[in-house]
Design a protein around this motif. Structure first.
Motif, PDB file in Angstrom:
ATOM      1  N   ARG A 101       2.502  -0.464   4.624  1.00 47.67           N
ATOM      2  CA  ARG A 101       2.371   0.823   3.955  1.00 47.67           C
ATOM      3  C   ARG A 101       3.675   1.602   3.884  1.00 47.67           C
ATOM      4  O   ARG A 101       4.456   1.626   4.809  1.00 47.67           O
ATOM      5  N   GLY A 119      -7.866  11.691   3.128  1.00 43.23           N
ATOM      6  CA  GLY A 119      -8.971  10.874   2.638  1.00 43.23           C
ATOM      7  C   GLY A 119      -9.369  11.228   1.221  1.00 43.23           C
ATOM      8  O   GLY A 119      -9.098  12.327   0.729  1.00 43.23           O
ATOM      9  N   ALA A 167       0.284   5.454   0.741  1.00 39.99           N
ATOM     10  CA  ALA A 167      -0.741   6.375   1.240  1.00 39.99           C
ATOM     11  C   ALA A 167      -0.192   7.782   1.407  1.00 39.99           C
ATOM     12  O   ALA A 167       0.843   7.973   2.048  1.00 39.99           O
ATOM     13  N   GLU A 220      -2.049  -4.625   6.312  1.00 42.01           N
ATOM     14  CA  GLU A 220      -1.569  -3.583   5.408  1.00 42.01           C
ATOM     15  C   GLU A 220      -0.102  -3.266   5.750  1.00 42.01           C
ATOM     16  O   GLU A 220       0.250  -3.093   6.902  1.00 42.01           O
ATOM     17  N   GLU A 252       4.461   5.640   3.167  1.00 40.51           N
ATOM     18  CA  GLU A 252       3.762   6.915   3.134  1.00 40.51           C
ATOM     19  C   GLU A 252       4.626   7.956   2.466  1.00 40.51           C
ATOM     20  O   GLU A 252       5.846   7.854   2.469  1.00 40.51           O
ATOM     21  N   SER A 302       0.836  -1.197   0.000  1.00 39.79           N
ATOM     22  CA  SER A 302       0.000   0.000   0.000  1.00 39.79           C
ATOM     23  C   SER A 302       0.876   1.255   0.000  1.00 39.79           C
ATOM     24  O   SER A 302       1.955   1.266   0.594  1.00 39.79           O
ATOM     25  N   ARG A 335      -7.516  16.473  10.937  1.00 42.61           N
ATOM     26  CA  ARG A 335      -6.696  15.599  11.791  1.00 42.61           C
ATOM     27  C   ARG A 335      -6.266  16.337  13.068  1.00 42.61           C
ATOM     28  O   ARG A 335      -6.237  15.763  14.145  1.00 42.61           O
ATOM     29  N   SER A 350      -0.162  11.260   3.243  1.00 45.65           N
ATOM     30  CA  SER A 350      -0.545  11.696   4.579  1.00 45.65           C
ATOM     31  C   SER A 350      -0.175  13.157   4.755  1.00 45.65           C
ATOM     32  O   SER A 350       0.615  13.720   4.001  1.00 45.65           O
ATOM     33  N   GLY A 407      -2.266  12.476   9.722  1.00 45.71           N
ATOM     34  CA  GLY A 407      -2.867  11.214   9.318  1.00 45.71           C
ATOM     35  C   GLY A 407      -3.108  11.185   7.827  1.00 45.71           C
ATOM     36  O   GLY A 407      -2.643  12.046   7.078  1.00 45.71           O
ATOM     37  N   ASP A 408      -3.857  10.193   7.407  1.00 39.61           N
ATOM     38  CA  ASP A 408      -4.141   9.995   5.989  1.00 39.61           C
ATOM     39  C   ASP A 408      -4.925  11.171   5.410  1.00 39.61           C
ATOM     40  O   ASP A 408      -5.704  11.813   6.107  1.00 39.61           O
ATOM     41  N   SER A 438       4.595  12.139   2.979  1.00 46.10           N
ATOM     42  CA  SER A 438       3.978  13.099   3.880  1.00 46.10           C
ATOM     43  C   SER A 438       4.129  14.523   3.376  1.00 46.10           C
ATOM     44  O   SER A 438       5.200  14.924   2.930  1.00 46.10           O
ATOM     45  N   TYR A 498       0.454  -2.628   9.704  1.00 45.66           N
ATOM     46  CA  TYR A 498      -0.733  -2.562  10.553  1.00 45.66           C
ATOM     47  C   TYR A 498      -1.162  -4.002  10.804  1.00 45.66           C
ATOM     48  O   TYR A 498      -1.677  -4.673   9.901  1.00 45.66           O
TER      49      TYR A 498
END
Length: 161
Positions: free
Chosen positions: A99, A53, A20, A97, A101, A18, A65, A22, A50-51, A103, A92
């Motif tokens: 991941r 969305g 993501a 997951e 990231e 994954s 957040r 963030s 955080g993520d 950022s 996680y």
């Protein structure tokens, strides 16, 4: 609650499944203190974040957040930088997951008491000079340091990396 395990530059880390985006926010007050939260899973002190969305803008995600984790609406004042160090991998354990990231770190301003919110236990204003007294996630120290440089030296530019 999902438990997480962070791997930093670890050749034995599990295979990533994954990616993501963030957002993280270096929130300061009139005294220049930094709004920090203590993570419930590993006890480390971090800045809100955080993520991002689906359907959220970067500033909306940052403000949401921060509100969820600190109880404060923040005023976004700038960008600290973008960080894509893919040597950090997070597992996680409850979902499987794994991941990576990237950022986007923003600066924000708010004044008020540091009070726990729904998603955090301990929330504090911490003086920049006292960060060594806390178990702060090393990434956060980098981001906070860059934000500190940006606020002190106007010729500094945001970090892109």
């Amino acid at each position: 609650m999902s438990s997480r395990i962070d791997f930093d530059d670890d050749p034995n880390a599990p295979k990533v499944n994954s990616l993501a985006p963030s957002v993280a926010v270096v929130v300061t007050n009139d005294d220049g203190d930094i709004l920090m939260i203590r993570r419930s899973d590993d006890g480390k002190w971090v800045i809100p974040g955080g993520d991002i969305g689906l359907g959220e803008t970067i500033p909306d995600a940052a403000m949401k957040r921060t509100l969820e984790q600190t109880g404060h609406w923040s005023q976004i004042t700038g960008i600290v930088g973008t960080y894509s160090d893919f040597r950090r991998i997070t597992l996680y354990t409850s979902t499987g997951e794994v991941r990576r990231e990237f950022s986007i770190v923003l600066q924000a301003y708010v004044n008020g008491e540091a009070t726990p919110a729904d998603e955090s236990g301990d929330v504090r204003w911490i003086d920049f000079g006292d960060l060594d007294d806390y178990d702060v996630d090393p990434r956060m120290l980098t981001w906070i340091g860059q934000a500190h440089l940006l606020s002190r030296f106007r010729e500094e530019k945001p970090h892109i990396g």
